[in-house]
Design a protein around this motif. Structure first.
Motif, PDB file in Angstrom:
ATOM      1  N   ASP A   1       0.867  -1.194  -0.088  1.00  0.00           N
ATOM      2  CA  ASP A   1      -0.160  -0.027   0.032  1.00  0.00           C
ATOM      3  C   ASP A   1       0.917   1.181  -0.092  1.00  0.00           C
ATOM      4  O   ASP A   1       1.802   1.481   1.008  1.00  0.00           O
ATOM      5  CB  ASP A   1      -0.881   0.152   1.193  1.00  0.00           C
ATOM      6  N   LEU A   2       0.778   1.834  -0.905  1.00  0.00           N
ATOM      7  CA  LEU A   2       1.612   3.500  -1.326  1.00  0.00           C
ATOM      8  C   LEU A   2       1.118   4.469  -0.292  1.00  0.00           C
ATOM      9  O   LEU A   2      -0.288   4.466   0.023  1.00  0.00           O
ATOM     10  CB  LEU A   2       1.353   3.768  -2.594  1.00  0.00           C
ATOM     11  N   ARG A   3       1.635   5.275   0.171  1.00  0.00           N
ATOM     12  CA  ARG A   3       1.195   6.486   0.911  1.00  0.00           C
ATOM     13  C   ARG A   3       0.636   7.426  -0.051  1.00  0.00           C
ATOM     14  O   ARG A   3       0.822   7.459  -1.320  1.00  0.00           O
ATOM     15  CB  ARG A   3       2.570   7.504   1.235  1.00  0.00           C
ATOM     16  N   LYS A   4      -0.609   8.088   0.609  1.00  0.00           N
ATOM     17  CA  LYS A   4      -1.413   8.899  -0.515  1.00  0.00           C
ATOM     18  C   LYS A   4      -0.899  10.262  -0.198  1.00  0.00           C
ATOM     19  O   LYS A   4      -0.444  10.566   0.701  1.00  0.00           O
ATOM     20  CB  LYS A   4      -2.805   8.702   0.057  1.00  0.00           C
ATOM     21  N   GLY A   5      -1.217  11.112  -1.343  1.00  0.00           N
ATOM     22  CA  GLY A   5      -0.897  12.477  -1.299  1.00  0.00           C
ATOM     23  C   GLY A   5       0.801  12.871  -1.590  1.00  0.00           C
ATOM     24  O   GLY A   5       1.129  13.970  -1.364  1.00  0.00           O
TER      25      GLY A   5
ATOM     26  N   GLU B   1      -0.106  13.544  -8.249  1.00  0.00           N
ATOM     27  CA  GLU B   1       0.210  12.795  -7.234  1.00  0.00           C
ATOM     28  C   GLU B   1       0.852  11.095  -7.643  1.00  0.00           C
ATOM     29  O   GLU B   1       0.673  10.680  -8.775  1.00  0.00           O
ATOM     30  CB  GLU B   1      -1.231  12.084  -6.790  1.00  0.00           C
ATOM     31  N   LEU B   2       1.772  10.626  -6.938  1.00  0.00           N
ATOM     32  CA  LEU B   2       2.315   9.404  -7.163  1.00  0.00           C
ATOM     33  C   LEU B   2       1.196   8.420  -7.178  1.00  0.00           C
ATOM     34  O   LEU B   2       0.364   8.483  -6.110  1.00  0.00           O
ATOM     35  CB  LEU B   2       3.453   8.928  -6.282  1.00  0.00           C
ATOM     36  N   THR B   3       1.308   7.400  -8.217  1.00  0.00           N
ATOM     37  CA  THR B   3       0.223   6.240  -7.837  1.00  0.00           C
ATOM     38  C   THR B   3       0.743   4.826  -7.977  1.00  0.00           C
ATOM     39  O   THR B   3       1.960   4.954  -8.649  1.00  0.00           O
ATOM     40  CB  THR B   3      -0.974   6.331  -9.060  1.00  0.00           C
ATOM     41  N   ALA B   4       0.207   3.840  -8.187  1.00  0.00           N
ATOM     42  CA  ALA B   4       0.680   2.474  -8.392  1.00  0.00           C
ATOM     43  C   ALA B   4       1.273   2.222  -9.450  1.00  0.00           C
ATOM     44  O   ALA B   4       2.156   1.562  -9.752  1.00  0.00           O
ATOM     45  CB  ALA B   4      -0.344   1.406  -7.771  1.00  0.00           C
TER      46      ALA B   4
ATOM     47  N   LYS C   1       5.297 -10.911 -11.981  1.00  0.00           N
ATOM     48  CA  LYS C   1       4.554  -9.860 -12.583  1.00  0.00           C
ATOM     49  C   LYS C   1       4.503  -8.890 -11.559  1.00  0.00           C
ATOM     50  O   LYS C   1       4.315  -9.283 -10.308  1.00  0.00           O
ATOM     51  CB  LYS C   1       3.183 -10.144 -13.001  1.00  0.00           C
ATOM     52  N   VAL C   2       4.163  -7.694 -11.868  1.00  0.00           N
ATOM     53  CA  VAL C   2       3.851  -6.589 -10.939  1.00  0.00           C
ATOM     54  C   VAL C   2       2.595  -5.808 -11.572  1.00  0.00           C
ATOM     55  O   VAL C   2       2.540  -5.412 -12.635  1.00  0.00           O
ATOM     56  CB  VAL C   2       5.096  -5.618 -11.090  1.00  0.00           C
ATOM     57  N   GLU C   3       1.872  -5.652 -10.701  1.00  0.00           N
ATOM     58  CA  GLU C   3       0.433  -4.957 -11.183  1.00  0.00           C
ATOM     59  C   GLU C   3      -0.248  -3.997 -10.216  1.00  0.00           C
ATOM     60  O   GLU C   3       0.065  -3.882  -8.728  1.00  0.00           O
ATOM     61  CB  GLU C   3      -0.689  -6.074 -11.040  1.00  0.00           C
ATOM     62  N   ALA C   4      -0.636  -3.050 -10.760  1.00  0.00           N
ATOM     63  CA  ALA C   4      -1.470  -2.059  -9.860  1.00  0.00           C
ATOM     64  C   ALA C   4      -2.960  -2.459  -9.875  1.00  0.00           C
ATOM     65  O   ALA C   4      -3.711  -2.551 -10.625  1.00  0.00           O
ATOM     66  CB  ALA C   4      -1.405  -0.648 -10.469  1.00  0.00           C
ATOM     67  N   THR C   5      -3.254  -2.886  -8.589  1.00  0.00           N
ATOM     68  CA  THR C   5      -4.515  -3.558  -8.389  1.00  0.00           C
ATOM     69  C   THR C   5      -5.442  -2.474  -8.154  1.00  0.00           C
ATOM     70  O   THR C   5      -6.722  -2.403  -8.200  1.00  0.00           O
ATOM     71  CB  THR C   5      -4.695  -4.548  -7.177  1.00  0.00           C
ATOM     72  N   ASP C   6      -5.244  -1.060  -7.583  1.00  0.00           N
ATOM     73  CA  ASP C   6      -5.991   0.187  -7.676  1.00  0.00           C
ATOM     74  C   ASP C   6      -4.817   1.460  -7.627  1.00  0.00           C
ATOM     75  O   ASP C   6      -3.604   1.086  -7.658  1.00  0.00           O
ATOM     76  CB  ASP C   6      -6.862  -0.070  -6.194  1.00  0.00           C
ATOM     77  N   LYS C   7      -5.350   2.348  -7.241  1.00  0.00           N
ATOM     78  CA  LYS C   7      -4.694   3.613  -7.300  1.00  0.00           C
ATOM     79  C   LYS C   7      -3.491   3.441  -6.472  1.00  0.00           C
ATOM     80  O   LYS C   7      -2.370   3.993  -6.825  1.00  0.00           O
ATOM     81  CB  LYS C   7      -5.410   4.787  -7.112  1.00  0.00           C
ATOM     82  N   TYR C   8      -3.465   2.827  -5.339  1.00  0.00           N
ATOM     83  CA  TYR C   8      -2.577   3.137  -4.366  1.00  0.00           C
ATOM     84  C   TYR C   8      -1.981   1.761  -3.951  1.00  0.00           C
ATOM     85  O   TYR C   8      -1.299   1.675  -2.853  1.00  0.00           O
ATOM     86  CB  TYR C   8      -3.022   3.740  -3.019  1.00  0.00           C
ATOM     87  N   THR C   9      -2.253   0.590  -4.697  1.00  0.00           N
ATOM     88  CA  THR C   9      -1.824  -0.707  -4.221  1.00  0.00           C
ATOM     89  C   THR C   9      -1.171  -1.303  -5.499  1.00  0.00           C
ATOM     90  O   THR C   9      -1.555  -1.360  -6.611  1.00  0.00           O
ATOM     91  CB  THR C   9      -3.025  -1.847  -4.022  1.00  0.00           C
ATOM     92  N   VAL C  10      -0.022  -1.857  -5.064  1.00  0.00           N
ATOM     93  CA  VAL C  10       1.044  -2.736  -5.987  1.00  0.00           C
ATOM     94  C   VAL C  10       1.091  -4.085  -5.619  1.00  0.00           C
ATOM     95  O   VAL C  10       1.490  -4.253  -4.120  1.00  0.00           O
ATOM     96  CB  VAL C  10       2.428  -1.944  -6.054  1.00  0.00           C
ATOM     97  N   VAL C  11       0.988  -5.159  -6.353  1.00  0.00           N
ATOM     98  CA  VAL C  11       1.295  -6.365  -6.012  1.00  0.00           C
ATOM     99  C   VAL C  11       2.314  -7.070  -6.956  1.00  0.00           C
ATOM    100  O   VAL C  11       2.254  -6.761  -8.032  1.00  0.00           O
ATOM    101  CB  VAL C  11      -0.096  -7.276  -6.246  1.00  0.00           C
TER     102      VAL C  11
END
Length: 565
Positions: free
Chosen positions: A118-122, A136-139, A165-175
């Protein structure tokens, strides 16, 4: 034996005073503004690249002020803040001294093996005219940065092979989904040499051009003069804060950080003495002694070098394909004398390939088998005997390349040559500028002899990068399929205690096979003027990355004026 009550009282009182002193130092209120002039650990080397896709080792040193990563050193665990870590290591963060930087939290799960971050928001990228708007930084930025590195033709072969693989599952989540476990998972794309989060806009504009670079870090690169300076200006929308004496402060404190590139040792020492530099991170012991006499106001830290130094012998080239020759050359060099006479005692005989700071991984020389210990014992008679047995009773000659950027090596190599000449082996010394010197190794066109120092990095990488077949940082061209297999098995081991046993065995094996003339590791000094605050000699907060350290430093401008500087 029991401690008497009064002794306990004195001890408690002393500890209380020490803690009070630490707290008092921490309570000093930081100041905003000012410029920090730095001669860094790599004061003689200009930036080699600003593009992460170039896979250049020095990149984090030059871009770590503006490019951030998923993880970084937890500087609250530093000795300055009452912790146990000095943060000197070139690329070693103990597992209990890592914090999320752009990552806020992370969780492992199995079947399949994956890491969810989970990435930092803002967290914001500042505006870069002609390159990108403030955003803003996003996944998606993390996914883009990883894929760009993984697809670079310059990448280290196999470096990311464990990643499916590396995926952005939503704006702030990387798997991150893994094919298999890798003991360096966090180092490889978390806080290591090749972990920067580069936005697509910078890549599209041209990431090699310093005028285009832009990241979420505490500073922005505002000027670069090749061979002269890097200038970093404060990022006014930087996200991070620092708590000092219970009060939170917005970072960074400084308006500017300037790296000075100074190739001549006498010149950069003079720059420190005359306060043209506020901080000089890399000072030889002999120069330190002189500076302490001429400039007693300076503050100091002393650290054991984080780069092993050696003369690599190409094992794919005669006569170095014969282990007897390689062992002979080790015995021909008086390493104890180098420690005592050349370094004045300011060196350790045995501190590579594992560094003494690597607790649980390092074994001292006295714990090694005799086959290793004798390589550190001066024995020219046995050296001559081994050379004769190998078919070189009259010795031989060979070329050795050395970087002219390293004053210590320019002085030390002729001394090594003199020892070898005493057993009939002559060196043809070829000094080279750093870019050409590095290129010779990376293209595997280096001479039969290659005199260098190589960062320990961390307990696992120090073995892999220097001794596994076809690795970039393998100047001896050492190659042993069985050794490679054991290294691969070590990386798969999740249990750190078991990994430590495996690494000790691998270290003993490579020492015995002696692809290098193993040389002592010198102590190095860092010095700074008293107006430099929020600092106690820390050097790296990740792989050769000082950015988070400089972000927490400030200049006491009143004190600087009082001192007439």
């Amino acid at each position: 034996m029991k401690m008497k009550r009064w002794a306990k009282g004195l001890l408690a009182g002393a500890m209380g005073l020490a803690l009070a002193g630490t707290a008092q130092a921490q309570a000093e209120k930081p100041q905003y503004g000012g410029t920090l002039e730095v001669g860094t650990v790599y004061v003689t080397l200009s930036a080699l690249s600003f593009d992460p896709a170039d896979w250049n080792w020095k990149l984090n040193h030059d871009t770590g002020q503006f490019y951030e990563q998923l993880f970084a050193a937890d500087l609250s665990k530093s000795k300055r803040n009452g912790g146990k870590y000095p943060f000197y290591a070139d690329a070693w963060l103990p597992s209990d001294a890592i914090r999320g930087e752009l990552a806020e939290k992370w969780v492992w799960s199995d079947n399949p093996l994956r890491l969810t971050i989970d990435l930092r928001k803002g967290v914001m990228f500042p505006e870069k005219p002609g390159v990108m708007k403030e955003r803003e930084l996003t996944a998606e930025d993390v996914v883009f940065a990883f894929n760009r590195l993984a697809n670079s033709p310059k990448k280290i072969a196999g470096y990311f092979d464990h990643v499916e693989k590396v995926e952005a599952t939503d704006k702030y989540t990387v798997v991150f989904t893994f094919k298999y476990f890798n003991a360096e998972w966090d180092y490889r794309f978390g806080w290591g040499y090749y972990s920067t989060i580069t936005p697509k806009e910078v890549a599209d504009a041209g990431a090699t051009n310093w005028k285009n670079v832009n990241g979420t870090g505490p500073f922005m690169l505002s000027d670069f003069v090749q061979g002269s300076s890097n200038t970093y200006s404060k990022n006014p929308i930087y996200w991070d804060k620092e708590k000092i004496d219970g009060v939170e402060y917005k970072l960074p404190f400084l308006d500017k950080v300037v790296y000075r590139t100074i190739k001549d040792e006498a010149t950069y020492l003079t720059a420190l003495r005359t306060a043209k530099l506020d901080l000089l991170e890399n000072i030889r012991w002999s120069a330190a002694d002189d500076l302490k006499k001429s400039t007693p106001q300076l503050k100091w830290s002393r650290w054991l070098g984080m780069s092993g130094q050696f003369l690599a012998m190409r094992v794919d080239t005669k006569p170095f394909d014969d282990i007897r020759v390689r062992r002979a050359l080790n015995m021909a060099v008086n390493k104890q004398e180098i420690v005592k006479a050349y370094y004045g005692g300011n060196a350790e005989l045995f501190a590579y390939p594992q560094h003494p700071d690597y607790l649980g991984y390092y074994e001292p020389l006295e714990a090694m088998p005799e086959s290793v210990r004798e390589l550190y014992t001066f024995n020219p008679d046995k050296a001559k005997k081994l050379l004769a047995e190998a078919g070189y009773p009259k010795g031989f000659s060979f070329k050795v390349q050395v970087c002219s950027c390293n004053p210590d090596h320019m002085d030390l190599l002729p001394l090594v040559a003199a020892y070898l000449e005493a057993v009939g082996v002559k060196l043809e010394i070829q000094p080279m500028e750093y870019a050409a010197f590095l290129s010779a190794m990376t293209t595997k066109t280096n001479a039969p002899g290659y005199f260098m120092n190589n960062g320990h990095t961390n307990p696992t990488t120090t073995i892999r990068k220097s001794f596994v077949t076809k690795e970039v940082w393998n100047p001896s061209q050492y190659s042993d399929p069985e050794f490679d297999k054991k290294v691969a098995e070590m990386y798969l081991e999740r249990d750190e205690a078991k990994r430590q046993v495996m690494i000790k065995a691998l270290t003993r094996e490579i020492l015995e096979k002696t692809p290098y003339i193993w040389l002592p590791t010198p102590y190095i000094y860092t010095a700074w003027w008293p107006w430099v605050k929020g600092y106690n000699g820390e050097l790296r907060a990740g792989a050769v990355r000082p950015g988070p350290i400089y972000a927490r430093m400030w200049v006491d401008q009143e004190l600087k004026k009082k001192m007439g500087k």
